[in-house]
Write an enzyme that holds these catalytic residues in place. Structure first.
Site, mmCIF file in Angstrom:
data_model
loop_
_atom_site.group_PDB
_atom_site.id
_atom_site.type_symbol
_atom_site.label_atom_id
_atom_site.label_comp_id
_atom_site.label_asym_id
_atom_site.label_seq_id
_atom_site.Cartn_x
_atom_site.Cartn_y
_atom_site.Cartn_z
ATOM 1 N N ARG A 67 0.819 -1.220 0.000
ATOM 2 C CA ARG A 67 0.000 0.000 0.000
ATOM 3 C C ARG A 67 0.847 1.262 0.000
ATOM 4 N NH1 ARG A 67 -2.787 -2.883 4.190
ATOM 5 N NH2 ARG A 67 -1.793 -1.519 5.722
ATOM 6 N N ARG A 104 7.751 6.788 -5.395
ATOM 7 C CA ARG A 104 7.550 7.751 -6.475
ATOM 8 C C ARG A 104 8.886 8.201 -7.050
ATOM 9 N NH1 ARG A 104 3.375 11.143 -2.749
ATOM 10 N NH2 ARG A 104 1.603 9.726 -2.895
ATOM 11 N N ARG A 154 -2.872 -3.379 18.452
ATOM 12 C CA ARG A 154 -1.864 -2.444 18.929
ATOM 13 C C ARG A 154 -2.594 -1.209 19.434
ATOM 14 N NH1 ARG A 154 2.931 -4.353 19.995
ATOM 15 N NH2 ARG A 154 4.000 -2.409 19.411
ATOM 16 N N ARG A 177 6.691 8.469 16.087
ATOM 17 C CA ARG A 177 6.553 9.757 15.414
ATOM 18 C C ARG A 177 6.196 10.843 16.414
ATOM 19 N NH1 ARG A 177 0.954 8.917 11.829
ATOM 20 N NH2 ARG A 177 -0.435 8.455 13.578
ATOM 21 N N GLU A 231 4.523 9.670 20.071
ATOM 22 C CA GLU A 231 3.598 8.549 19.924
ATOM 23 C C GLU A 231 4.351 7.233 20.112
ATOM 24 O OE1 GLU A 231 0.955 7.154 16.186
ATOM 25 O OE2 GLU A 231 0.646 9.243 16.815
ATOM 26 N N TYR A 284 -8.785 -2.527 9.590
ATOM 27 C CA TYR A 284 -8.315 -1.152 9.592
ATOM 28 C C TYR A 284 -9.031 -0.409 8.474
ATOM 29 C CZ TYR A 284 -5.555 3.025 9.524
ATOM 30 O OH TYR A 284 -5.186 4.341 9.561
ATOM 31 N N ASP A 318 -10.006 3.465 6.769
ATOM 32 C CA ASP A 318 -9.886 4.911 6.721
ATOM 33 C C ASP A 318 -11.253 5.540 6.964
ATOM 34 O OD1 ASP A 318 -7.144 5.132 6.282
ATOM 35 O OD2 ASP A 318 -7.362 4.840 4.122
#
Length: 381
Positions: A171, A175, A247, A277, A298, A346, A348
């Site tokens: 996923r 680039r 998690r 992060r 985090e 999961y 979005d």
């Protein structure tokens, strides 16, 4: 009909609104003290900055109907998530793009040159990647893998990348241009005043009642004609077969007198840095101006009973247990399992809303034809 919706997050709010508009009486309960689930935002009392309390939420979608839906309840401002990463003593652009490649290797490659360069770095002997690590080595080679993926993944998932499926990395984009927009969807933004007012507007209907600090009890279901459950799938069955693996995240808040990192999200790829992060919340609202700053470090760890579950693990052990809970759910009448927790997937935000809208429409259509609602609109398998 009398509808009970367990959870005042996206699934419960969107389904409740649609059914309320159709004339049904919708009772929404939530064990937390606020609406919005993990999308909840609030102003920090010390700095006045709008905080994404449970971590960053950037809305991104190609689903124009869903985009129009959320914009019907609040004003979205354009926002592109431009993530940076600190690794091996440098700061780089993510996702891996032409700038990252040139920065990391000290090159000035053109796109075609970079493509050929990375192809040489990649491990072409791996033809069928069996796990996350092999997929990364096949995609970008060992140097980029160890800088940006290995340590971060070990911290995020608490296991070796060799134990994770290759599909996780498929996923992530690679680039060969200078596009550092983390997402690639047509519509991207964040509500001008945070997500909580959007939930207030969705839930503002005379056929909706909301009860916070309210835990579900089976007696509530007996008083309803149907239940929509957006809590943990195993939680509905009181964890009788065991706990599905998740998690969870711990957030360490700190303030800073100016601009701490110059971006909303900074990943930390090195394994010896304990957090994954740092989020600097004022950068999620660039249309506002704040001299000071509030940030969160985090930390990821295995969820324990009582923790907020964030990411379903879905490895072999969890999938075997999941099958048992799916069978229990499909044999249970009068309840539909929805959302990230209810389907152990999961999701979005845009996908959650799409499935909630579709679930509500399927319920209404089935009600008109006297068909019993299914346990799942989308199978968790």
């Amino acid at each position: 009909m009398r509808i009970l919706l367990v959870g005042a997050g996206l699934s419960g709010a969107v389904i409740g609104r649609r059914l309320a508009e159709a004339g049904h009486s919708c009772r929404i309960i939530d064990s937390r003290s606020h609406i919005g689930g993990n999308c909840y935002t609030e102003r920090d009392a010390e700095t006045g900055i709008m905080m994404h309390v449970y971590g960053p939420h950037i809305f991104h979608t190609d689903d124009e109907e869903v985009w129009n839906y959320v914009n019907g309840f609040t004003d979205f401002m354009p926002f592109q998530n431009r993530v940076k990463a600190t690794a091996q003593g440098g700061v780089y652009s993510l996702p891996i793009n032409l700038l990252t490649i040139n920065q990391f290797f000290g090159k000035t490659l053109h796109p075609d040159e970079a493509r050929a360069f990375i192809a040489e770095k990649a491990d072409s002997s791996i033809t069928e990647p069996r796990n996350f690590e092999e997929q990364a080595l096949r995609l970008v080679g060992r140097e980029l893998y160890e800088a940006f993926f290995k340590g971060y993944t070990e911290k995020q998932w608490g296991c070796s990348p060799t134990e994770l499926p290759a599909s996780i990395l498929k996923r992530l984009p690679l680039r060969f241009n200078y596009d550092d927009n983390y997402f690639f969807h047509r519509f991207q933004g964040i509500p001008r005043d945070g997500y909580t007012p959007m939930f207030d507007a969705i839930l503002d209907h005379p056929n909706i009642s909301v009860e916070l600090n309210t835990a579900y009890t089976p007696e509530m279901a007996a008083e309803a004609d149907h239940v929509f459950w957006s809590g943990p799938l195993d939680g509905y069955f009181s964890y009788e077969l065991g706990h599905l693996g998740y998690r969870t995240l711990d957030f360490e808040r700190f303030t800073y007198g100016g601009d701490y990192q110059g971006c909303a999200v900074m990943n930390y790829g090195d394994r010896d840095v304990p957090y994954t992060r740092v989020t600097e919340h004022k950068h999620f609202s660039p249309w506002e101006s704040h001299e000071g700053s509030v940030c969160h470090r985090e930390y990821s760890r295995a969820a324990e009973p009582g923790d907020i579950p964030y990411y379903p693990i879905r490895l072999v052990t969890e999938k075997a247990l999941l099958e048992k809970y799916i069978a229990r759910a499909e044999a249970t009448k009068g309840v539909t399992f929805v959302g990230r927790l209810g389907t152990y997937r999961y999701l979005d935000m845009d996908v959650t809303i799409r499935e909630a809208l579709d679930t509500a429409e399927a319920f209404l259509a089935g009600n008109d034809s006297n068909e019993a609602p299914p346990a799942f609109l989308k199978s968790p398998r």
